[in-house]
Design a protein around this motif. Sequence first.
Motif, PDB file in Angstrom:
ATOM      1  N   GLU A 124      85.788  93.268  -7.853  1.00 57.79           N
ATOM      2  CA  GLU A 124      85.943  93.236  -6.437  1.00 57.79           C
ATOM      3  C   GLU A 124      86.393  94.639  -5.690  1.00 57.79           C
ATOM      4  O   GLU A 124      87.467  94.836  -5.749  1.00 57.79           O
ATOM      5  N   GLY A 180      85.651  95.687  -2.474  1.00 56.77           N
ATOM      6  CA  GLY A 180      86.436  95.144  -1.025  1.00 56.77           C
ATOM      7  C   GLY A 180      85.507  94.274  -0.128  1.00 56.77           C
ATOM      8  O   GLY A 180      84.254  94.167  -0.244  1.00 56.77           O
ATOM      9  N   PRO A 181      86.032  93.477   0.770  1.00 58.20           N
ATOM     10  CA  PRO A 181      87.690  93.104   0.923  1.00 58.20           C
ATOM     11  C   PRO A 181      87.906  92.318  -0.002  1.00 58.20           C
ATOM     12  O   PRO A 181      87.097  91.354  -0.455  1.00 58.20           O
ATOM     13  N   ASP A 235      88.109  86.977  -0.836  1.00 65.89           N
ATOM     14  CA  ASP A 235      87.531  86.365   0.189  1.00 65.89           C
ATOM     15  C   ASP A 235      87.096  84.821   0.176  1.00 65.89           C
ATOM     16  O   ASP A 235      86.875  84.499  -1.177  1.00 65.89           O
ATOM     17  N   CYS A 259      78.076  87.238   0.072  1.00 72.18           N
ATOM     18  CA  CYS A 259      78.781  88.579  -0.566  1.00 72.18           C
ATOM     19  C   CYS A 259      77.467  89.365  -1.177  1.00 72.18           C
ATOM     20  O   CYS A 259      76.461  88.836  -1.131  1.00 72.18           O
ATOM     21  N   ASP A 305      82.879 101.147  -0.327  1.00 72.83           N
ATOM     22  CA  ASP A 305      83.919 100.399  -0.141  1.00 72.83           C
ATOM     23  C   ASP A 305      84.210 100.375   1.338  1.00 72.83           C
ATOM     24  O   ASP A 305      84.673  99.234   1.983  1.00 72.83           O
ATOM     25  N   LEU A 306      84.378 101.568   1.981  1.00 72.38           N
ATOM     26  CA  LEU A 306      84.596 101.620   3.427  1.00 72.38           C
ATOM     27  C   LEU A 306      83.609 100.753   4.355  1.00 72.38           C
ATOM     28  O   LEU A 306      84.082  99.953   5.275  1.00 72.38           O
ATOM     29  N   ALA A 308      82.188  98.025   3.448  1.00 67.59           N
ATOM     30  CA  ALA A 308      82.308  96.379   2.786  1.00 67.59           C
ATOM     31  C   ALA A 308      83.517  96.296   3.532  1.00 67.59           C
ATOM     32  O   ALA A 308      83.612  95.101   4.480  1.00 67.59           O
ATOM     33  N   SER A 309      84.658  96.876   3.806  1.00 65.36           N
ATOM     34  CA  SER A 309      85.762  96.673   4.438  1.00 65.36           C
ATOM     35  C   SER A 309      85.521  96.434   5.860  1.00 65.36           C
ATOM     36  O   SER A 309      86.283  95.556   6.586  1.00 65.36           O
ATOM     37  N   ARG A 310      84.821  97.515   6.582  1.00 60.87           N
ATOM     38  CA  ARG A 310      84.607  97.405   7.871  1.00 60.87           C
ATOM     39  C   ARG A 310      83.977  96.213   8.267  1.00 60.87           C
ATOM     40  O   ARG A 310      84.160  95.453   9.371  1.00 60.87           O
ATOM     41  N   GLY A 352      83.684  93.292   6.656  1.00 57.91           N
ATOM     42  CA  GLY A 352      84.031  92.209   6.112  1.00 57.91           C
ATOM     43  C   GLY A 352      83.229  91.390   5.090  1.00 57.91           C
ATOM     44  O   GLY A 352      83.256  90.350   5.020  1.00 57.91           O
ATOM     45  N   PRO A 397      82.217  91.065   1.288  1.00 59.01           N
ATOM     46  CA  PRO A 397      82.762  91.251  -0.141  1.00 59.01           C
ATOM     47  C   PRO A 397      81.662  91.809  -0.900  1.00 59.01           C
ATOM     48  O   PRO A 397      80.540  91.567  -0.936  1.00 59.01           O
TER      49      PRO A 397
END
Length: 490
Positions: free
Chosen positions: A22, A24-25, A28, A80, A94-95, A97-99, A101, A103
Motif C-alpha cells: 500500500e 498511500g494512504p 483504509d 481503491c 503517492d502524493l 493518492a494521499s491528497r 484519499g 488507496p
Amino acid sequence: MTRADPLTVAELLSSGAVSGTEVGPAGDERPVHAVRLVDRIEEIGGGVPHTACVLSEAAARGGWAVEAALRRAWERAAACVLAPAAAISSPSADLVASRLGVPLIAVSADPREVALRLAAAVAEPEAARAALTARCALRVAQAGPSARAVLGVLNGELPGVRVALVDVSGEVVAGRRAAAQAWRDGLDVVVEPVVGVGGAPLGRLVAATGARSEGWRRTVRDVLAVAKGQVTAWAAAGRLEAERRPRTAAALLRRVLDGERSDSLLEGLAAVGWPTGGVASAVAVVPVDEVRAQDAAALDAEFCSVWETGGPGGVLAPEGGAWIGFLTGRDGGGPGAGELAAAAEGVRRLAERLPVAAGVGRPVDATAGLAESVRGARAAATVARQQGSRTVLTAESMGVRSLLAALPDHLADTAREVLPAVLDADDGEVLLATLGAVLDAGGSVKDAARVLGVHRNTVTARLERLRGLGVEPDDPARRLALHLACHLLR
C-alpha cells in the motif's frame, strides 16, 4: 456473507487475496463492492461505486497515467486503485493518492491474476475472512506460548487493528497501549476474556477495530478466541514456574540448614539468587496474625514474585511458618543500608497483601554460617511481629530484654509454678516488678531502684520480703528461671 457486509480495502490486503504494497494512504477501511480490470483510464467508474480498479499494464503505461487514474477513481467513488509496481516510478503518485484519499496499491503479479483473485475474495468475503483467521491461527501456533509473540502476530496480521493483553487490574501486559486506552475510554472494541486453567480470570484480549463491519468484528473475535489459547498456555507456564521456584528454594534451604556444602547445592543457590560466598544475612518474614496452611501455600508464589521485583531480589523460601531469603552487599560484602532499605521496601509491599514483619540475621560467612544467620533472623522476626506489621528488626539491634519479650505466651502457666508464693501475696505485683528490675540490672540494687523510681533501701526491703517467700535472686541455679518467669508474668 451478503454484500451488506463486504470486505474492506485493508482486509483485501491482509487476506492474502492480493500480494501488494500500500503506497498511500495506509489502513483504509472503505468497503469493496466489486472488482474491475481497467485497460483504459476512461473505464474507471463504469461499474458500481466502491469498485477496486486494477490497472492493466497498458492502462498504467505512460507519464502521469497512474495519477490520472487516481483522479478519476476519486471522481467516481472507487474503493481503491491497484497498479503494477513498475508503473509507480515517482513520488507524485503517492502524493496524489494521499491528497485525494484514494488507496493506491502497488502489485508485482500480472494484473489479470490480481483481478481474478480479488474478484473471488469480494464475491465470498466470508471465505476470505476464514482464510485470514486460518493464517492467524497458524502464525499464533508458531509463536508459541509467549504473550509478546502472540500479540506481535495479532497486531501484524489484523490490518488497522490494535490489540493488547491487559491483566485483571487493567495494566497492559503485551501489545499496543492504544488498544487498552480505547477500552478504558469506552470506545468500540472487541474483548475476549482470558482465564487460567482453574477458571480464575487472568485478564482480557482487547482489540480496537475502529469503524468496521460486523463481519470484520466477528473475524477479529474469532482470531482473538484462537489466540487466547496460547495466552492461557503462556500464563499457565508462568504460574507453574512461579510455584516451582519457592518449592525449589525450600528444598535448598533445608539442605543449607542441615549443614550441607556441595557443588550441586552451590549451583542451586546461584540459580535462585542466593549467596554462595562472601558475607550475607538471612531475612525471615513472618505473618503478624495466624495464617491457615492452605492460605500460606497460596502466598508462596506471590510473595516470591513481590520480593524479587519490589524488594532486594532473590527467592523467598517457605519454611516453618516463615519465608526466608538472603541479603548480600556489593562485591560479596555484607548487606549495608541500601540492602536493608530494599528489604524494608519488600516487607512494605508484602504487607499490602498480608500483615507481615521481618527480622534480619547478623552478617555471616555465606560459605558456612547461613544457618546461624537464619536462626538470628527468626528470633528478630519474632520480636518484630510483636511490634506490628511492616516492622523490620535486625538481630544485632536486639538486647536481652527484646529476646525475653519474644518468649511464647503459653509458657506463662509454667512461670506461675516458679513463683507461686509471690503471686499469692497481697503485694505480689510490686514484688514481681522489683525482682524483674533487679535481675534486669544484673543484681544491682542501685540500678533497679532508679528504674523503679524508689529509694535503694526500698528495693533492699523488698528483696528481704522475697527471700522470706522462698525466692533467692542470687541463687545461680535459679536465676535464669526467675528472670524468664518475671518477663512472662509482667
